[in-house]
Scaffold this motif. Structure first.
Motif, PDB file in Angstrom:
ATOM      1  N   LEU A 186       0.636  -1.206   0.100  1.00  7.86           N
ATOM      2  CA  LEU A 186       0.123  -0.113   0.004  1.00  7.86           C
ATOM      3  C   LEU A 186       0.858   1.123   0.130  1.00  7.86           C
ATOM      4  O   LEU A 186       0.448   2.440  -0.277  1.00  7.86           O
ATOM      5  CB  LEU A 186      -0.766   0.085   1.310  1.00  7.86           C
ATOM      6  CG  LEU A 186      -1.770  -1.166   1.444  1.00  7.86           C
ATOM      7  CD1 LEU A 186      -2.584  -1.137   2.788  1.00  7.86           C
ATOM      8  CD2 LEU A 186      -2.647  -1.350   0.289  1.00  7.86           C
ATOM      9  N   LEU A 187       2.214   1.273   0.347  1.00  9.56           N
ATOM     10  CA  LEU A 187       2.943   2.324   0.468  1.00  9.56           C
ATOM     11  C   LEU A 187       3.009   3.486  -0.848  1.00  9.56           C
ATOM     12  O   LEU A 187       3.116   4.534  -0.624  1.00  9.56           O
ATOM     13  CB  LEU A 187       4.405   1.803   0.797  1.00  9.56           C
ATOM     14  CG  LEU A 187       4.348   1.469   2.198  1.00  9.56           C
ATOM     15  CD1 LEU A 187       5.778   0.968   2.455  1.00  9.56           C
ATOM     16  CD2 LEU A 187       4.095   2.178   3.230  1.00  9.56           C
ATOM     17  N   ASP A 188       2.829   2.765  -1.957  1.00  4.64           N
ATOM     18  CA  ASP A 188       2.844   3.717  -3.110  1.00  4.64           C
ATOM     19  C   ASP A 188       1.714   4.417  -3.154  1.00  4.64           C
ATOM     20  O   ASP A 188       1.533   5.501  -4.059  1.00  4.64           O
ATOM     21  CB  ASP A 188       3.007   2.820  -4.602  1.00  4.64           C
ATOM     22  CG  ASP A 188       4.413   2.235  -4.714  1.00  4.64           C
ATOM     23  OD1 ASP A 188       5.333   3.046  -4.097  1.00  4.64           O
ATOM     24  OD2 ASP A 188       4.571   1.220  -5.337  1.00  4.64           O
ATOM     25  N   ALA A 194       3.409   7.547   6.571  1.00  7.75           N
ATOM     26  CA  ALA A 194       3.008   6.483   7.369  1.00  7.75           C
ATOM     27  C   ALA A 194       3.388   6.970   8.893  1.00  7.75           C
ATOM     28  O   ALA A 194       4.375   7.620   8.976  1.00  7.75           O
ATOM     29  CB  ALA A 194       3.990   5.453   6.965  1.00  7.75           C
ATOM     30  N   VAL A 195       2.222   6.609   9.808  1.00 10.87           N
ATOM     31  CA  VAL A 195       2.512   6.852  10.967  1.00 10.87           C
ATOM     32  C   VAL A 195       2.921   5.700  11.841  1.00 10.87           C
ATOM     33  O   VAL A 195       2.009   4.632  11.736  1.00 10.87           O
ATOM     34  CB  VAL A 195       1.403   7.531  11.558  1.00 10.87           C
ATOM     35  CG1 VAL A 195       1.420   7.818  13.131  1.00 10.87           C
ATOM     36  CG2 VAL A 195       0.907   8.715  10.871  1.00 10.87           C
ATOM     37  N   ALA A 254      12.897   0.348   7.869  1.00 11.14           N
ATOM     38  CA  ALA A 254      12.270  -0.472   6.964  1.00 11.14           C
ATOM     39  C   ALA A 254      11.360   0.325   5.977  1.00 11.14           C
ATOM     40  O   ALA A 254      11.581   0.271   4.720  1.00 11.14           O
ATOM     41  CB  ALA A 254      11.520  -1.681   7.665  1.00 11.14           C
ATOM     42  N   LEU A 255      10.540   1.141   6.551  1.00  6.55           N
ATOM     43  CA  LEU A 255       9.790   1.809   5.604  1.00  6.55           C
ATOM     44  C   LEU A 255      10.605   3.041   5.012  1.00  6.55           C
ATOM     45  O   LEU A 255      10.217   3.151   3.659  1.00  6.55           O
ATOM     46  CB  LEU A 255       8.858   3.010   6.481  1.00  6.55           C
ATOM     47  CG  LEU A 255       7.529   1.995   7.171  1.00  6.55           C
ATOM     48  CD1 LEU A 255       6.747   2.879   8.272  1.00  6.55           C
ATOM     49  CD2 LEU A 255       6.676   1.798   6.036  1.00  6.55           C
ATOM     50  N   LEU A 260       8.837   9.030   1.554  1.00  2.00           N
ATOM     51  CA  LEU A 260       7.712   8.863   2.311  1.00  2.00           C
ATOM     52  C   LEU A 260       7.914   9.724   3.434  1.00  2.00           C
ATOM     53  O   LEU A 260       9.012   9.757   4.170  1.00  2.00           O
ATOM     54  CB  LEU A 260       7.369   7.490   2.675  1.00  2.00           C
ATOM     55  CG  LEU A 260       6.274   7.168   3.492  1.00  2.00           C
ATOM     56  CD1 LEU A 260       4.950   7.294   2.637  1.00  2.00           C
ATOM     57  CD2 LEU A 260       6.335   5.820   4.059  1.00  2.00           C
ATOM     58  N   HIS A 261       6.864  10.415   3.736  1.00  2.00           N
ATOM     59  CA  HIS A 261       6.884  11.060   5.340  1.00  2.00           C
ATOM     60  C   HIS A 261       6.649  10.106   6.193  1.00  2.00           C
ATOM     61  O   HIS A 261       5.672   9.258   6.072  1.00  2.00           O
ATOM     62  CB  HIS A 261       5.815  12.232   5.218  1.00  2.00           C
ATOM     63  CG  HIS A 261       6.332  13.283   4.529  1.00  2.00           C
ATOM     64  ND1 HIS A 261       7.048  14.346   4.845  1.00  2.00           N
ATOM     65  CD2 HIS A 261       5.844  13.881   3.355  1.00  2.00           C
ATOM     66  CE1 HIS A 261       7.165  15.340   4.073  1.00  2.00           C
ATOM     67  NE2 HIS A 261       6.339  14.981   3.065  1.00  2.00           N
ATOM     68  N   ILE A 262       7.550   9.803   7.268  1.00  3.98           N
ATOM     69  CA  ILE A 262       7.245   8.888   8.319  1.00  3.98           C
ATOM     70  C   ILE A 262       7.084   9.719   9.485  1.00  3.98           C
ATOM     71  O   ILE A 262       8.052  10.313   9.989  1.00  3.98           O
ATOM     72  CB  ILE A 262       8.598   8.048   8.409  1.00  3.98           C
ATOM     73  CG1 ILE A 262       8.475   7.324   7.098  1.00  3.98           C
ATOM     74  CG2 ILE A 262       8.362   6.990   9.462  1.00  3.98           C
ATOM     75  CD1 ILE A 262       9.987   6.445   6.592  1.00  3.98           C
ATOM     76  N   SER A 263       5.892   9.614  10.233  1.00  7.24           N
ATOM     77  CA  SER A 263       5.789  10.158  11.426  1.00  7.24           C
ATOM     78  C   SER A 263       5.758   9.294  12.500  1.00  7.24           C
ATOM     79  O   SER A 263       5.497   7.843  12.465  1.00  7.24           O
ATOM     80  CB  SER A 263       4.397  10.766  11.446  1.00  7.24           C
ATOM     81  OG  SER A 263       3.967  11.382  12.677  1.00  7.24           O
TER      82      SER A 263
END
Length: 134
Positions: free
Chosen positions: A16-18, A23-24, A47-48, A55-58
């Motif tokens: 689903l990442l695309d 991603a939180v 990993a993300l 990707l913004h990773i929160s």
């Protein structure tokens, strides 16, 4: 966006990442508090970041000034530290420490492309909506 609770494996959301801009990663199960899964969250962030460099990773759910540097080194670029600030006796000191850990304030161990973008250096549609002045 997509949320990974402590029990959610990165592999289960990888397809689903695309489809998402953010991603939180939760340090605790929402609404339950309890122990923080910092080590597990750090591995999820790494990993993300490997799967989606842009990707913004929160990270949310108990972020504080002590664990912020580790999360940033892992690849997080958004930290939610509400409780760390609002429960602190010296809120100003906590905010100052969190800001000192911001990528644009740090040395080579944490890098940001610039002051207004995610790790890949280009603003996403999410960022434009959330920060119209950026």
């Amino acid at each position: 966006g997509i949320v990974l609770n402590p029990g959610t494996a990165v592999a289960s959301v990888a397809p689903l990442l695309d489809m998402v801009d953010i991603a939180v990663v939760m340090l605790v199960s929402p609404g339950h508090g309890g122990p923080k899964y910092t080590e597990q969250a750090v591995e999820k962030v790494k990993a993300l970041r490997a799967l989606r460099p842009d990707l913004h990773i929160s990270v949310d759910g108990g972020v504080n000034e002590k664990i912020a540097p580790e999360l940033l080194r892992a690849g997080a670029n958004v930290l939610v530290a509400g409780g760390a600030i609002f429960k602190a006796d010296d809120k100003k000191a906590v905010v100052a420490e969190l800001i000192r850990n911001a990528p644009h304030k740090r040395g080579n161990d944490i890098q940001a492309a610039d002051d207004h973008s995610g790790p890949a250096g280009s603003a996403s549609a999410f960022e434009d909506d959330a920060c119209p002045d950026a």
